[in-house]
Design an enzyme around this catalytic site. Structure first.
Site, PDB file in Angstrom:
ATOM      1  N   CYS A   1      -2.499   1.665   3.388  1.00 21.84           N
ATOM      2  CA  CYS A   1      -3.064   1.198   4.425  1.00 21.84           C
ATOM      3  C   CYS A   1      -2.173   0.222   5.262  1.00 21.84           C
ATOM      4  O   CYS A   1      -1.395  -0.696   4.424  1.00 21.84           O
ATOM      5  CB  CYS A   1      -4.323   0.314   4.026  1.00 21.84           C
ATOM      6  SG  CYS A   1      -5.097  -0.725   5.451  1.00 21.84           S
TER       7      CYS A   1
ATOM      8  N   CYS B   1     -11.871   4.617  10.623  1.00 13.44           N
ATOM      9  CA  CYS B   1     -10.394   4.770  10.196  1.00 13.44           C
ATOM     10  C   CYS B   1     -10.643   5.500   8.974  1.00 13.44           C
ATOM     11  O   CYS B   1     -11.119   4.990   7.775  1.00 13.44           O
ATOM     12  CB  CYS B   1      -9.634   3.405  10.086  1.00 13.44           C
ATOM     13  SG  CYS B   1      -7.895   3.542   9.119  1.00 13.44           S
TER      14      CYS B   1
ATOM     15  N   ASP C   1     -18.559   4.147  -9.733  1.00 14.14           N
ATOM     16  CA  ASP C   1     -17.549   3.326  -9.225  1.00 14.14           C
ATOM     17  C   ASP C   1     -17.322   3.546  -7.689  1.00 14.14           C
ATOM     18  O   ASP C   1     -17.594   4.496  -7.231  1.00 14.14           O
ATOM     19  CB  ASP C   1     -16.245   3.202 -10.205  1.00 14.14           C
ATOM     20  CG  ASP C   1     -15.497   2.046 -10.209  1.00 14.14           C
ATOM     21  OD1 ASP C   1     -15.901   1.070  -9.344  1.00 14.14           O
ATOM     22  OD2 ASP C   1     -14.661   1.966 -10.725  1.00 14.14           O
TER      23      ASP C   1
ATOM     24  N   GLY D   1      -6.366  -8.872   9.393  1.00 12.12           N
ATOM     25  CA  GLY D   1      -5.669  -7.687   9.713  1.00 12.12           C
ATOM     26  C   GLY D   1      -4.306  -7.614   9.721  1.00 12.12           C
ATOM     27  O   GLY D   1      -3.583  -8.475   8.702  1.00 12.12           O
TER      28      GLY D   1
ATOM     29  N   TYR E   1     -16.637  -0.663   0.018  1.00 15.20           N
ATOM     30  CA  TYR E   1     -16.490  -1.693  -1.226  1.00 15.20           C
ATOM     31  C   TYR E   1     -16.155  -3.052  -0.634  1.00 15.20           C
ATOM     32  O   TYR E   1     -16.777  -4.108  -1.259  1.00 15.20           O
ATOM     33  CB  TYR E   1     -15.051  -1.284  -1.999  1.00 15.20           C
ATOM     34  CG  TYR E   1     -14.677  -2.125  -2.701  1.00 15.20           C
ATOM     35  CD1 TYR E   1     -15.287  -2.693  -3.948  1.00 15.20           C
ATOM     36  CD2 TYR E   1     -13.434  -2.787  -2.336  1.00 15.20           C
ATOM     37  CE1 TYR E   1     -14.615  -3.546  -4.846  1.00 15.20           C
ATOM     38  CE2 TYR E   1     -13.003  -3.719  -3.453  1.00 15.20           C
ATOM     39  CZ  TYR E   1     -13.451  -4.071  -4.650  1.00 15.20           C
ATOM     40  OH  TYR E   1     -13.105  -5.002  -5.242  1.00 15.20           O
TER      41      TYR E   1
ATOM     42  N   CYS F   1      -8.745 -10.984   4.568  1.00 14.39           N
ATOM     43  CA  CYS F   1      -9.043 -12.225   4.809  1.00 14.39           C
ATOM     44  C   CYS F   1     -10.647 -12.135   5.239  1.00 14.39           C
ATOM     45  O   CYS F   1     -11.063 -11.115   5.874  1.00 14.39           O
ATOM     46  CB  CYS F   1      -8.313 -12.865   6.002  1.00 14.39           C
ATOM     47  SG  CYS F   1      -6.472 -13.041   5.689  1.00 14.39           S
TER      48      CYS F   1
ATOM     49  N   SER G   1     -19.788  -3.814  -7.935  1.00 22.28           N
ATOM     50  CA  SER G   1     -19.563  -3.065  -6.940  1.00 22.28           C
ATOM     51  C   SER G   1     -20.162  -1.509  -6.997  1.00 22.28           C
ATOM     52  O   SER G   1     -20.633  -0.995  -5.759  1.00 22.28           O
ATOM     53  CB  SER G   1     -18.423  -2.988  -6.246  1.00 22.28           C
ATOM     54  OG  SER G   1     -17.438  -2.607  -7.396  1.00 22.28           O
TER      55      SER G   1
ATOM     56  N   CYS H   1      -6.239   6.100   4.897  1.00 19.02           N
ATOM     57  CA  CYS H   1      -5.859   6.071   3.483  1.00 19.02           C
ATOM     58  C   CYS H   1      -6.235   7.392   2.813  1.00 19.02           C
ATOM     59  O   CYS H   1      -5.813   7.522   1.743  1.00 19.02           O
ATOM     60  CB  CYS H   1      -6.279   4.827   2.697  1.00 19.02           C
ATOM     61  SG  CYS H   1      -8.007   4.300   2.857  1.00 19.02           S
TER      62      CYS H   1
ATOM     63  N   CYS I   1     -12.826   0.352   9.818  1.00 17.11           N
ATOM     64  CA  CYS I   1     -12.379   0.690   8.516  1.00 17.11           C
ATOM     65  C   CYS I   1     -13.433   1.398   7.409  1.00 17.11           C
ATOM     66  O   CYS I   1     -14.559   0.626   7.183  1.00 17.11           O
ATOM     67  CB  CYS I   1     -11.795  -0.399   7.891  1.00 17.11           C
ATOM     68  SG  CYS I   1     -11.423  -0.329   6.016  1.00 17.11           S
TER      69      CYS I   1
HETATM   70  S1  SF4 Z   1      -6.073   2.831   6.177  1.00 22.35           S
HETATM   71 FE1  SF4 Z   1      -7.926   2.824   4.711  1.00 22.35          FE
HETATM   72  S2  SF4 Z   1      -8.173   0.695   4.178  1.00 22.35           S
HETATM   73 FE2  SF4 Z   1      -6.762   0.635   5.769  1.00 22.35          FE
HETATM   74  S3  SF4 Z   1      -8.043   0.258   7.493  1.00 22.35           S
HETATM   75 FE3  SF4 Z   1      -8.051   2.647   7.373  1.00 22.35          FE
HETATM   76  S4  SF4 Z   1      -9.724   3.100   5.973  1.00 22.35           S
HETATM   77 FE4  SF4 Z   1      -9.668   1.053   5.958  1.00 22.35          FE
END
Ligand code: SF4
Length: 491
Positions: free
Chosen positions: A397, A448, A360, A118, A257, A16, A298, A451, A251
């Site tokens: 995620c 973070c 990419d 979030g 991206y 969002c 992108s 992922c 993040c």
């Molecule tokens: S898990 Fe990956 S996509 Fe989700 S907040 Fe963490 S870095 Fe971002």
């Protein structure tokens, strides 16, 4: 499976965009409308704006793009000097009008409208608690839990209400709130999702990204810190530390991206960060080739970076159709096979007989990349060397990005060599986690990375599904809301 919408399906999706603003004139809705356009990339399923004239909260929301949800008449009816706005992609709660935001709540102490970006990890638990205490929630989105807790706490005063609410929330959240007399914005104690405050048209604004300020003649000034709250009203803009800050872990995907390249985060313009990622990718995965080609749009900044660092010329070789957006037509088998060809038109002269470095941003399920590599070979490419600016995505995620379940992620089920074979690429190279962080100019501990490495900075209970909060939809769909009276309308 691929279909004409596979471009969207095989891209991680942002949840969002949020904003809140105050302007001395009664034009808050109009400003919010233009600022929301700049946040459209963060969500295209629904949009909404709530305003206050100091006494009454009015709201309009609908399904679709901002340009589909609002027309002159609706904006005209939203008179007020305070506003919050939202663009939505659903990762929690179904994509129905009832779950569109802002979410409106009322209690004996007042009324609020809330916009959230979030994902809450303890939403199901909080929802049960609220229901046990007699609350009847109108939506299936976790954002309503935030709104309900907040409206209950408003008697404490704005700073204390936010602090009391945040002390109950676990997860990633950047939130904007409208009350009849003020706008607030706050960010989770880890600062996972972005939020920035600044000036606009003799007033103030808080928004997901700094790119929202430029179209309305404003200027972003301050990235809201983890656990910080901003309060905006006629007296100005003030900040407070609502709850103690934890280790800041923004993040990494926002930099790779999601966010717009003209936005600034961690004091870095994202176009520059992405170009640096391309440079770093060239250092980590050099190759002899004739041309560096981006996957539009992108991949463009990183392809420029790869080209500058390697000395291999940059050239666009695929033009992206501007007019194919999400389609509601069910694809047949033939259309599924066409997939990416409906999105990308090749420039044969740049492809035929050439050794191509294809840049990419990410590989999720590998369906889109697979089709693009095939397209390049079908057009006569001699070699295709795939270079990706996101490190391999191996874990889901839980903080507001819709990627795929673990079993669907290419890098969770295949080695890099297996993915290369699956893509049919000559070589395949991913940017390292360290390289991506270096490109932003920050240590890996400032992001973070869950992922990529499975280390979740906000603990995720075992067995949690990001749709755990989902419950069957009701019939009622709340679209336009005015103080004290919920008007049900069909959009
Ligand atoms: S898990 Fe990956 S996509 Fe989700 S907040 Fe963490 S870095 Fe971002």
């Amino acid at each position: 499976m691929t279909h004409p919408d596979s471009w969207h399906i095989d891209r991680p999706k942002e949840e969002c965009g949020v904003l809140g603003l105050y302007t001395p004139e009664s034009q808050a809705a109009r400003l919010a409308f233009f600022a929301l356009f700049a946040l459209q990339h963060r969500g295209q399923e629904s949009a909404g704006i709530a305003v206050s004239d100091g006494h009454t909260v009015r709201m309009h929301r609908g399904m679709g793009l901002i340009s589909q949800v609002f027309n002159e008449e609706q904006l005209h009816g939203l008179l007020g000097h305070l506003a919050v706005g939202h663009t939505r992609y659903s990762t929690s709660g179904a994509s129905v009008l009832r779950n569109a935001q802002p979410i409106y709540c009322t209690s004996v102490v007042g009324e609020i409208a809330v916009a959230h970006n979030g994902n809450l990890i303890n939403a199901a638990e909080l929802r049960s608690e609220l229901e046990e205490e007699g609350e009847r929630l109108n939506t299936t989105a976790d954002s309503e839990v935030i709104a309900r807790l907040l409206v209950r706490n408003m008697h404490l005063g704005p700073e204390n209400a936010v602090a009391a609410t945040m002390s109950r929330l676990e997860g990633a959240y950047s939130v904007t709130v409208l009350t009849p007399t003020m706008v607030m914005g706050f960010r989770d104690p880890n600062g996972v999702r972005p939020l920035v405050a600044g000036r606009v048209a003799d007033g103030y604004m808080v928004a997901s990204e700094s790119c929202a300020f430029f179209p309305v003649g404003g200027e972003a000034e301050h990235e809201i810190g983890p656990g910080e709250v901003v309060i905006i009203d006629e007296k100005g803009m003030r900040f407070a530390q609502a709850v103690p800050k934890r280790r800041e872990t923004m993040c990494l995907f926002e930099f790779i991206y999601f966010s717009r390249p003209d936005s600034v985060m961690y004091d870095t313009e994202l176009y520059t960060a992405r170009e640096n990622m391309g440079r770093q990718l060239a250092r980590e995965h050099p190759v002899e080739a004739d041309v560096v080609v981006p996957v539009p749009d992108s991949g463009i900044p990183a392809a420029h970076g790869y080209s500058k660092e390697s000395g291999i010329p940059f050239h666009e070789a695929m033009m992206k159709s501007r007019y194919i957006h999400r389609t509601f037509i069910q694809p047949d088998q033939r259309m599924r096979e066409l997939g990416v060809r409906m999105k990308l038109a090749p420039l044969l002269g740049q492809i035929k007989g050439r050794r191509i470095v294809l840049v990419d941003d990410s590989i999720v399920r590998a369906t889109t990349t697979n089709q693009i590599v095939k397209l390049l070979y079908d057009c006569g490419a001699a070699e295709v060397h795939v270079r990706i600016t996101a490190p391999p995505i191996k874990f889901p995620c839980f903080y507001g990005i819709d990627m795929a379940s673990k079993g669907e992620l290419a890098a969770a089920r295949m080695s890099i060599e297996e993915i290369r074979r699956h893509l049919g690429a000559t070589t395949l190279g991913y940017l390292s986690i360290e390289g991506a962080a270096r490109a932003v100019g920050r240590p890996t501990s400032d992001f973070c990375l869950a992922c990529f490495n499975g280390q979740y900075p906000i603990p995720v209970p075992e067995g949690l599904s990001k749709m755990a909060f989902e419950s069957p939809p009701d019939v009622g769909q709340l679209a336009t809301v005015t103080t004290g009276q919920l008007r049900l309308i069909e959009d």
